[in-house]
Design a protein around this motif. Structure first.
Motif, PDB file in Angstrom:
ATOM      1  N   ARG A   1       1.200  -0.423   7.344  1.00 15.54           N
ATOM      2  CA  ARG A   1       1.899   0.609   8.120  1.00 15.54           C
ATOM      3  C   ARG A   1       3.291   0.144   8.519  1.00 15.54           C
ATOM      4  NH1 ARG A   1      -2.694   0.174  11.029  1.00 15.54           N
ATOM      5  NH2 ARG A   1      -1.530  -0.141  12.969  1.00 15.54           N
ATOM      6  N   ASP A   2       3.403  -1.108   8.947  1.00 13.16           N
ATOM      7  CA  ASP A   2       4.716  -1.637   9.328  1.00 13.16           C
ATOM      8  C   ASP A   2       5.686  -1.614   8.149  1.00 13.16           C
ATOM      9  OD1 ASP A   2       3.860  -2.064  11.913  1.00 13.16           O
ATOM     10  OD2 ASP A   2       3.584  -4.239  11.669  1.00 13.16           O
ATOM     11  N   GLN A   3       5.210  -2.018   6.970  1.00 16.32           N
ATOM     12  CA  GLN A   3       6.069  -2.011   5.781  1.00 16.32           C
ATOM     13  C   GLN A   3       6.498  -0.596   5.419  1.00 16.32           C
ATOM     14  OE1 GLN A   3       4.103  -3.988   2.540  1.00 16.32           O
ATOM     15  NE2 GLN A   3       4.144  -5.993   3.546  1.00 16.32           N
ATOM     16  N   ALA A   4       5.566   0.343   5.463  1.00 12.72           N
ATOM     17  CA  ALA A   4       5.884   1.720   5.107  1.00 12.72           C
ATOM     18  C   ALA A   4       6.873   2.326   6.097  1.00 12.72           C
ATOM     19  CB  ALA A   4       4.609   2.557   5.052  1.00 12.72           C
ATOM     20  N   LYS A   5       6.663   2.092   7.388  1.00 11.95           N
ATOM     21  CA  LYS A   5       7.577   2.640   8.395  1.00 11.95           C
ATOM     22  C   LYS A   5       8.966   2.023   8.264  1.00 11.95           C
ATOM     23  CE  LYS A   5       4.727   1.813  11.727  1.00 11.95           C
ATOM     24  NZ  LYS A   5       4.118   1.651  13.055  1.00 11.95           N
ATOM     25  N   GLU A   6       9.033   0.736   7.981  1.00 14.40           N
ATOM     26  CA  GLU A   6      10.335   0.082   7.803  1.00 14.40           C
ATOM     27  C   GLU A   6      11.064   0.663   6.600  1.00 14.40           C
ATOM     28  OE1 GLU A   6      13.733  -1.945   8.209  1.00 14.40           O
ATOM     29  OE2 GLU A   6      12.147  -1.708   9.691  1.00 14.40           O
ATOM     30  N   ARG A   7      10.358   0.883   5.495  1.00 12.95           N
ATOM     31  CA  ARG A   7      10.983   1.485   4.310  1.00 12.95           C
ATOM     32  C   ARG A   7      11.461   2.902   4.607  1.00 12.95           C
ATOM     33  NH1 ARG A   7      10.499  -1.371  -0.316  1.00 12.95           N
ATOM     34  NH2 ARG A   7       9.095  -3.138  -0.249  1.00 12.95           N
ATOM     35  N   ALA A   8      10.672   3.659   5.343  1.00 13.19           N
ATOM     36  CA  ALA A   8      11.079   5.019   5.705  1.00 13.19           C
ATOM     37  C   ALA A   8      12.328   4.986   6.585  1.00 13.19           C
ATOM     38  CB  ALA A   8       9.934   5.735   6.428  1.00 13.19           C
ATOM     39  N   HIS A   9      12.359   4.085   7.561  1.00 11.70           N
ATOM     40  CA  HIS A   9      13.538   3.952   8.427  1.00 11.70           C
ATOM     41  C   HIS A   9      14.768   3.539   7.617  1.00 11.70           C
ATOM     42  CE1 HIS A   9      11.798   4.749  12.318  1.00 11.70           C
ATOM     43  NE2 HIS A   9      10.818   3.890  12.088  1.00 11.70           N
TER      44      HIS A   9
END
Length: 77
Positions: free
Chosen positions: A59-67
């Motif tokens: 989740r952290d990786q996905a949210k960082e990529r989205a940001h």
């Protein structure tokens, strides 16, 4: 199907504007698919809400990529 109580599997969400949603989806969902493949996180959109399902790390990786994508979009305007 049951999950172990100590599992770090969970769901996070992020509210997007209409413009951000269109950009985050990408053509035919390509951007969503790229984020999923890179992070191994399940990403779905419900209305303007981005829903991230996976382990804490996923989740952290996905949210960082989205940001990162949204920041990049902001610089290109």
């Amino acid at each position: 199907m049951c999950r172990e109580q100590d599992s770090d599997w969970a769901t996070d969400s992020m509210l997007l504007t209409e413009d951000e949603l269109s950009f985050a989806l990408g053509q035919q969902g390509a951007t969503r698919k790229q984020i999923e493949e890179a992070s191994e996180c399940i990403l779905a959109y419900v209305g303007r809400m981005a829903i991230f399902n996976g382990t804490n790390e996923q989740r952290d990786q996905a949210k960082e990529r989205a940001h990162q994508l949204l920041r990049k979009r902001g610089r290109e305007k």
